[in-house]
Design a protein around this motif. Structure first.
Motif, PDB file in Angstrom:
ATOM      1  N   LEU A  46      -1.942   7.491   4.281  1.00 18.23           N
ATOM      2  CA  LEU A  46      -2.713   6.453   4.963  1.00 18.23           C
ATOM      3  C   LEU A  46      -2.193   5.067   4.589  1.00 18.23           C
ATOM      4  O   LEU A  46      -2.003   4.209   5.442  1.00 18.23           O
ATOM      5  N   ARG A  47      -1.942   4.905   3.282  1.00 18.95           N
ATOM      6  CA  ARG A  47      -1.430   3.602   2.849  1.00 18.95           C
ATOM      7  C   ARG A  47      -0.095   3.314   3.522  1.00 18.95           C
ATOM      8  O   ARG A  47       0.162   2.205   3.975  1.00 18.95           O
ATOM      9  N   ALA A  49       0.860   4.235   6.384  1.00 21.50           N
ATOM     10  CA  ALA A  49       0.614   3.838   7.773  1.00 21.50           C
ATOM     11  C   ALA A  49       0.110   2.399   7.854  1.00 21.50           C
ATOM     12  O   ALA A  49       0.355   1.691   8.824  1.00 21.50           O
ATOM     13  N   LEU A  50      -0.587   1.955   6.798  1.00 20.47           N
ATOM     14  CA  LEU A  50      -1.166   0.611   6.821  1.00 20.47           C
ATOM     15  C   LEU A  50      -0.188  -0.472   6.371  1.00 20.47           C
ATOM     16  O   LEU A  50      -0.487  -1.656   6.435  1.00 20.47           O
TER      17      LEU A  50
ATOM     18  N   LEU B 102      -2.488  13.184   9.007  1.00 16.62           N
ATOM     19  CA  LEU B 102      -2.410  11.926   9.725  1.00 16.62           C
ATOM     20  C   LEU B 102      -1.355  12.012  10.821  1.00 16.62           C
ATOM     21  O   LEU B 102      -0.280  11.450  10.708  1.00 16.62           O
ATOM     22  N   ALA B 105      -0.260   8.631  12.243  1.00 17.99           N
ATOM     23  CA  ALA B 105      -0.035   7.556  11.266  1.00 17.99           C
ATOM     24  C   ALA B 105       1.157   6.672  11.615  1.00 17.99           C
ATOM     25  O   ALA B 105       1.172   5.491  11.311  1.00 17.99           O
ATOM     26  N   GLY B 106       2.164   7.232  12.252  1.00 18.15           N
ATOM     27  CA  GLY B 106       3.357   6.448  12.548  1.00 18.15           C
ATOM     28  C   GLY B 106       3.176   5.539  13.758  1.00 18.15           C
ATOM     29  O   GLY B 106       4.014   4.687  14.037  1.00 18.15           O
ATOM     30  N   VAL B 111      -3.118   3.183  14.803  1.00 16.56           N
ATOM     31  CA  VAL B 111      -3.697   2.725  13.533  1.00 16.56           C
ATOM     32  C   VAL B 111      -4.552   1.486  13.776  1.00 16.56           C
ATOM     33  O   VAL B 111      -5.680   1.383  13.294  1.00 16.56           O
ATOM     34  N   GLU B 130      -5.873  -3.399   1.757  1.00 17.99           N
ATOM     35  CA  GLU B 130      -4.594  -2.849   2.202  1.00 17.99           C
ATOM     36  C   GLU B 130      -3.663  -3.902   2.797  1.00 17.99           C
ATOM     37  O   GLU B 130      -2.454  -3.804   2.658  1.00 17.99           O
ATOM     38  N   LEU B 131      -4.208  -4.888   3.488  1.00 17.26           N
ATOM     39  CA  LEU B 131      -3.325  -5.871   4.133  1.00 17.26           C
ATOM     40  C   LEU B 131      -3.155  -7.135   3.295  1.00 17.26           C
ATOM     41  O   LEU B 131      -2.128  -7.790   3.357  1.00 17.26           O
ATOM     42  N   GLN B 162      -9.001   8.199   8.304  1.00 23.35           N
ATOM     43  CA  GLN B 162      -8.277   9.473   8.278  1.00 23.35           C
ATOM     44  C   GLN B 162      -8.758  10.373   9.410  1.00 23.35           C
ATOM     45  O   GLN B 162      -7.960  10.983  10.111  1.00 23.35           O
ATOM     46  N   LEU B 165      -7.607   9.023  12.792  1.00 29.63           N
ATOM     47  CA  LEU B 165      -6.168   9.179  13.042  1.00 29.63           C
ATOM     48  C   LEU B 165      -5.775  10.635  13.226  1.00 29.63           C
ATOM     49  O   LEU B 165      -4.685  10.926  13.701  1.00 29.63           O
TER      50      LEU B 165
END
Lengths: 251, 175
Positions: A46-47, A49-50, B102, B105-106, B111, B130-131, B162, B165
């Motif tokens: 997941l990370r 993907a982020l 996932l 995920a790509g 996402v 995360e960002l 999760q 996705l």
């Protein structure tokens, strides 16, 4: 640790926010448990993907220029009112003072990178001890119970003092790690606040004066008595923490 | 002597991308996110005297977040604007982790879409962690909630992400 306990901690583990002792226990569990290991793998996926930089929005250029323009306009509008104030009350001076402090801090940080790392480690050890409810390995208000507890666990004998009479009761002690070495952490209370006092042997025999710093909203006081280094971390105000240091020295 | 505007430019404006990113994710559209960010920056300038040094980014993000929530409350459906009630929705779910893969995920669009469908209280902790790479403590300060709440929101946000996705259809463009 069982699966349930590990599942509670894997996010903090994944985010690097877990203390050393719990990290080791979680790692140990993950090595033997395919199901929990899979959960960790899912988090990493997941990370991954982020991490795509396209997900982070960047401020448009027009926003940047429009803010700059609005700020300049606000400055112009404020100027006549500012002139009537005494010089030291002008916002620009306060801002300059803030910047000067920031500059000095920045310089210190760049000159003393390892010092900064220690500061970061002290604060995060404090935060982690509160976060995972792992404040002490030995819970006791008796200094004669806490001090011998460290025997054989670390390679020095930390001084342990009870400051109950002055409003800082001893709550317990635990082993912690700073800069790759085992240190003693003594836990004190002050009403609803917790203070972590980290103690480790000093490399130099001359005492070091008290230095007070702030990091992530926590106060960090560091000093050395020539034998031991001390790092006191808490969300308590600096004044009361200095009081602790005075009482510690006097006892 | 540098003037107040120059100080502001040097201290606060370097964090404009972080501020806009948070506003944009919370608000959901460009125009309103720009307005909210601008308003927050001017507010930050106005209260610059109150900034006591320390982490300028966290300080700005706190103000941006507050402005964004004010906007959400007056412009959005009720459910979106209600801050999540931990008691009502239970704490961290510690049942065995869902067996999901996932598969999307790509796919950045997938996402992005999945994050956008999270409740705002989950979206903000996820975006900050995360960002913007904020620590739990920083997120707790910015969002004004205890660290335990940050942890449980982050756990639930990731769970939902999760699930989203792994259940979205494999084909078809989303943008």
């Amino acid at each position: 640790m069982n699966c349930e306990q590990v599942q509670k901690l894997i996010h903090a583990h994944h985010d690097g926010e877990l203390d050393v002792a719990n990290t080791l226990q979680v790692d140990e569990h993950l090595a033997d448990c395919p199901s929990c290991f899979n959960a960790v793998r899912q988090l990493s996926a997941l990370r991954g993907a982020l991490q795509d930089s396209e997900l982070r929005f960047r401020a448009p250029t027009r926003l940047r220029s429009s803010i700059t323009a609005a700020v300049e306009q606000a400055v112009r509008a404020e100027r006549p009112a500012v002139i009537t104030r005494p010089w030291y009350r002008q916002p620009a001076w306060s801002v300059a003072a803030v910047l000067l402090v920031a500059c000095v801090l920045t310089l210190q940080v760049s000159f003393r990178r390892s010092d900064d790392r220690l500061l970061a480690e002290l604060t995060s050890s404090h935060v982690r001890s509160l976060m995972v409810n792992h404040l002490y390995d030995v819970a006791s208000t008796d200094q004669h119970t806490v001090k011998p507890w460290f025997d054989g666990k670390i390679d020095f004998a930390p001084p342990v003092k009870d400051l109950r009479e002055t409003g800082f009761p001893l709550l317990g002690g635990r082993m912690d790690f700073l800069e790759g070495r085992a240190v003693a952490a003594l836990v004190y209370g002050r009403q609803k606040h917790f203070l972590n006092l980290f103690v480790w042997p000093s490399a130099s025999s001359s005492p070091a004066e008290l230095r007070a710093t702030q990091r992530n909203g926590y106060n960090v006081l560091r000093w050395s008595d020539g034998k031991m280094n001390f790092g006191l971390v808490s969300d308590l105000n600096e004044g009361e923490m200095r009081e602790f240091v005075r009482e510690w020295a006097a006892k | 002597m540098p003037d107040a505007a120059a100080n502001f430019d040097q201290t606060i404006l370097p964090h404009l991308d972080a501020a806009y990113n948070l506003a944009r994710w919370l608000i959901g559209n460009e125009r309103d996110a720009e307005d909210v960010t601008q308003e927050a920056c001017l507010r930050a300038f106005k209260f610059f005297d109150g900034f006591r040094g320390g982490d300028a980014r966290a300080w700005l993000l706190t103000i941006v977040r507050r402005s964004a929530w004010t906007w959400l409350r007056s412009n959005r459906r009720h459910e979106e604007a209600v801050e999540f009630d931990e008691e009502l929705h239970g704490g961290i779910d510690v049942s065995a982790s869902p067996e999901v893969s996932l598969i999307r995920a790509g796919d950045v669009d997938a996402v992005r879409q999945a994050i956008a469908t999270l409740p705002a209280v989950f979206r903000e902790v996820l975006v900050l962690r995360e960002l913007e790479d904020c620590s739990y403590k920083e997120i707790a300060d910015i969002a004004g909630v205890p660290i335990g709440t940050v942890m449980s929101r982050l756990t639930r946000a990731r769970r939902q992400l999760q699930t989203a996705l792994s259940t979205q259809p494999q084909s078809g463009g989303l943008s």
